[in-house]
Design an enzyme around this catalytic site. Structure first.
Site, short mmCIF file in Angstrom:
data_model
loop_
_atom_site.label_atom_id
_atom_site.label_comp_id
_atom_site.label_asym_id
_atom_site.label_seq_id
_atom_site.Cartn_x
_atom_site.Cartn_y
_atom_site.Cartn_z
N ARG A 19 0.83 -1.21 0.00
CA ARG A 19 0.00 0.00 0.00
C ARG A 19 0.87 1.27 0.00
O ARG A 19 0.99 1.95 -1.00
CB ARG A 19 -0.95 -0.03 1.22
N ASP A 20 1.54 1.53 1.12
CA ASP A 20 2.30 2.78 1.22
C ASP A 20 3.45 2.77 0.21
O ASP A 20 3.76 3.79 -0.40
CB ASP A 20 2.86 2.91 2.65
N HIS A 211 5.50 4.37 12.52
CA HIS A 211 5.44 4.29 11.05
C HIS A 211 6.45 5.32 10.54
O HIS A 211 6.13 6.49 10.34
CB HIS A 211 4.01 4.63 10.62
N HIS A 213 9.08 6.89 7.95
CA HIS A 213 9.70 7.01 6.62
C HIS A 213 11.17 7.36 6.85
O HIS A 213 11.54 7.91 7.89
CB HIS A 213 8.96 8.08 5.80
N CYS A 244 5.48 9.43 -0.15
CA CYS A 244 4.13 9.95 0.09
C CYS A 244 3.81 10.96 -1.01
O CYS A 244 4.55 11.92 -1.22
CB CYS A 244 4.01 10.63 1.45
N ASN A 253 9.07 4.04 3.39
CA ASN A 253 9.17 3.61 4.79
C ASN A 253 10.49 2.93 5.02
O ASN A 253 11.13 2.45 4.09
CB ASN A 253 8.08 2.58 5.11
P1 HMG Z 1 -12.97 14.52 -1.77
O1 HMG Z 1 -12.76 14.99 -3.17
O2 HMG Z 1 -13.03 15.54 -0.69
O3 HMG Z 1 -14.22 13.54 -1.65
O4 HMG Z 1 -11.84 13.49 -1.43
P2 HMG Z 1 -15.71 13.73 -1.94
O5 HMG Z 1 -16.38 12.97 -0.86
O6 HMG Z 1 -16.07 15.18 -2.18
O7 HMG Z 1 -15.90 12.94 -3.31
C1 HMG Z 1 -15.31 13.38 -4.52
C2 HMG Z 1 -15.25 12.21 -5.51
O8 HMG Z 1 -14.44 11.19 -4.97
C3 HMG Z 1 -16.61 11.56 -5.77
O9 HMG Z 1 -16.59 11.09 -7.11
C4 HMG Z 1 -16.61 10.39 -4.85
O10 HMG Z 1 -17.44 9.34 -5.26
C5 HMG Z 1 -15.16 9.95 -4.92
P3 HMG Z 1 -17.31 11.86 -8.32
O11 HMG Z 1 -18.73 12.02 -7.88
O12 HMG Z 1 -16.58 13.16 -8.41
O13 HMG Z 1 -17.08 10.96 -9.50
N1 HMG Z 1 -14.75 9.23 -3.73
C6 HMG Z 1 -14.25 7.98 -3.74
N2 HMG Z 1 -13.99 7.13 -4.74
C7 HMG Z 1 -13.49 5.93 -4.41
N3 HMG Z 1 -13.23 5.54 -3.13
C8 HMG Z 1 -13.45 6.40 -2.12
C9 HMG Z 1 -14.00 7.66 -2.41
N4 HMG Z 1 -14.33 8.71 -1.63
C10 HMG Z 1 -14.79 9.65 -2.44
N5 HMG Z 1 -13.17 6.04 -0.86
C11 HMG Z 1 -10.82 11.65 -0.33
C12 HMG Z 1 -11.70 12.89 -0.19
C13 HMG Z 1 -10.34 11.28 1.05
C14 HMG Z 1 -11.64 10.54 -0.93
C15 HMG Z 1 -9.65 12.00 -1.25
O14 HMG Z 1 -9.01 13.12 -0.70
C16 HMG Z 1 -8.64 10.87 -1.39
O15 HMG Z 1 -8.95 9.84 -1.95
N6 HMG Z 1 -7.42 11.11 -0.93
C17 HMG Z 1 -6.36 10.11 -1.05
C18 HMG Z 1 -5.47 10.24 0.08
C19 HMG Z 1 -4.44 9.15 0.07
O16 HMG Z 1 -4.69 8.02 -0.29
N7 HMG Z 1 -3.23 9.54 0.51
C20 HMG Z 1 -2.16 8.61 0.66
C21 HMG Z 1 -2.40 7.67 1.81
S1 HMG Z 1 -2.13 8.42 3.41
C22 HMG Z 1 -0.46 8.13 3.70
O17 HMG Z 1 0.23 7.64 2.85
C23 HMG Z 1 0.07 8.42 5.07
C24 HMG Z 1 0.29 7.15 5.92
O18 HMG Z 1 1.14 6.25 5.25
C25 HMG Z 1 0.92 7.55 7.27
C26 HMG Z 1 2.15 8.46 7.12
O19 HMG Z 1 3.11 8.07 6.46
O20 HMG Z 1 2.09 9.55 7.69
C27 HMG Z 1 -1.04 6.46 6.19
MG MG Z 2 3.30 6.39 5.20
#
Ligand code: HMG
Ligand code: MG
Length: 302
Positions: A19-20, A211, A213, A244, A253
């Site tokens: 995933r990450d 966690h 990086h 990220c 990571n």
């Molecule tokens: P948004 O644009 O605010 O969402 O995004 P929305 O609710 O307004 O919906 C907009 C569109 O997104 C809609 O589609 C929804 O259906 C769709 P449209 O009508 O425009 O066609 N949608 C989705 N589609 C599929 N699956 C879903 C979903 N939700 C809404 N679950 C949202 C909000 C959170 C969805 C968006 O910002 C997003 O997907 N962000 C991705 C963030 C991400 O994955 N970041 C990387 C992971 S976090 C990380 O790596 C950190 C971590 O490792 C820890 C660390 O290292 O610190 C965990």
């Molecule tokens: Mg991470």
């Protein structure tokens, strides 16, 4: 000779490479290769594998096929195949895919929260409430992440109290543990020690995971500090894959191979076969056309 530190006897590793790691690789790995990676990790002894994420595929195209990965893996009954879910829609997709557990993710920095999940920290906590309710109804455990615990790409220094507030909010919501994300890898043993001195008296070491990086090469040292504080859950990514997408310059990571090697040296059990793990990392790196970020894997290939 006994150690002067009270290290945990065993550590559970949370493998986040599929995933990450893969969410930020520029060369996409095919679904078949992702399936082979997850199965290889399970065969190497990893018992908790974050297999994919159910976020908006327009934001993270690398994870668009997570449902297919979940559908195609041969599962081991003693492995937890987990998924990252930002909202109820993500949770529903994860349940259709048969994820055993899910993780919600918040940040200790307002700017990172806006860039990563398009809402404020308090809005994110509200968004998680229906996820927690649906998960409780389905008997699914939920892990929580807090990003930017030791620094933010937009705001710089983050106060330990800000991390405490959001970690507590996630635990109060019902997350069984909080994984502390050093998203940009700028933390040091000094800042990690300060953070844990603030968090552990209030939350307990058993509720926390690390966690890290490895952008600044501090991850293993930071993890060692966590172990000395009694933390026994460590996230890592095979071959140090990833980064990220919302934190420029953040590298992957800490490599799982390097964590396993260090834990072996400390006499701490992980249940992982290091040779098998190195082989899994090498195979994925070859498919991705990139070098491993694991120092242990590099040393062994010379
Ligand atoms: P948004 O644009 O605010 O969402 O995004 P929305 O609710 O307004 O919906 C907009 C569109 O997104 C809609 O589609 C929804 O259906 C769709 P449209 O009508 O425009 O066609 N949608 C989705 N589609 C599929 N699956 C879903 C979903 N939700 C809404 N679950 C949202 C909000 C959170 C969805 C968006 O910002 C997003 O997907 N962000 C991705 C963030 C991400 O994955 N970041 C990387 C992971 S976090 C990380 O790596 C950190 C971590 O490792 C820890 C660390 O290292 O610190 C965990
Ligand atoms: Mg991470």
């Amino acid at each position: 000779m006994t150690s002067s530190f009270n290290y945990p006897k065993a550590v559970s590793l949370v493998e986040v490479g599929p995933r990450d790691g893969l969410q930020n690789e520029s060369t996409p790995l095919s679904t078949t290769d992702k399936v082979a990676l997850v199965e290889g990790l399970a065969d190497a002894g990893l018992r908790y594998i974050e297999t994919g994420s159910f976020v908006n595929p327009r934001w993270i195209p690398q994870m668009a096929d997570s449902g297919d990965v979940f559908a195609q893996i041969s599962r081991s009954s003693d492995v937890t195949y987990a998924a990252l879910t930002p909202n109820l829609k993500g949770f529903e997709r994860a349940m259709e895919a048969g994820a055993n557990e899910v993780a919600v993710f918040a940040a200790a920095s307002e700017s990172f929260s806006q860039r990563n999940i398009n809402c404020s920290i308090s809005e994110s906590i509200e968004r998680f409430q229906p996820v927690m309710k649906a998960a409780a109804d389905a008997g699914i455990a939920v892990r929580g992440y807090v990003s930017c615990v030791l620094g933010c790409p937009y705001e710089g220094h983050i106060q330990p109290d800000a991390v405490l507030a959001v970690s507590k909010a996630l635990l109060d919501l019902g997350c069984y543990e909080v994984s502390l994300g050093d998203t940009i890898g700028t933390g040091t043993p000094g800042s990690m020690d300060k953070l844990l001195n603030t968090l552990i008296p209030k939350l307990g070491a058993e509720k926390l995971a690390l966690h890290c990086h490895d952008s600044y090469g501090q991850a293993l040292a930071n993890i060692l500090v966590g172990l000395q504080h009694g933390i026994a859950r460590i996230d890592s990514s095979v071959a140090g894959l990833g980064g990220c997408p919302y934190a420029t310059g953040a590298s992957g990571n800490v490599a799982t191979e390097d964590v396993v090697y260090m834990l072996q040296g400390l006499g701490i059990e992980t249940g992982v076969n290091l040779d098998a793990l190195v082989a899994v990392g090498a195979s994925s790196c070859e498919k991705l056309g990139r070098e491993t970020q694991s120092a242990v894997a590099k040393a062994r290939s010379d």
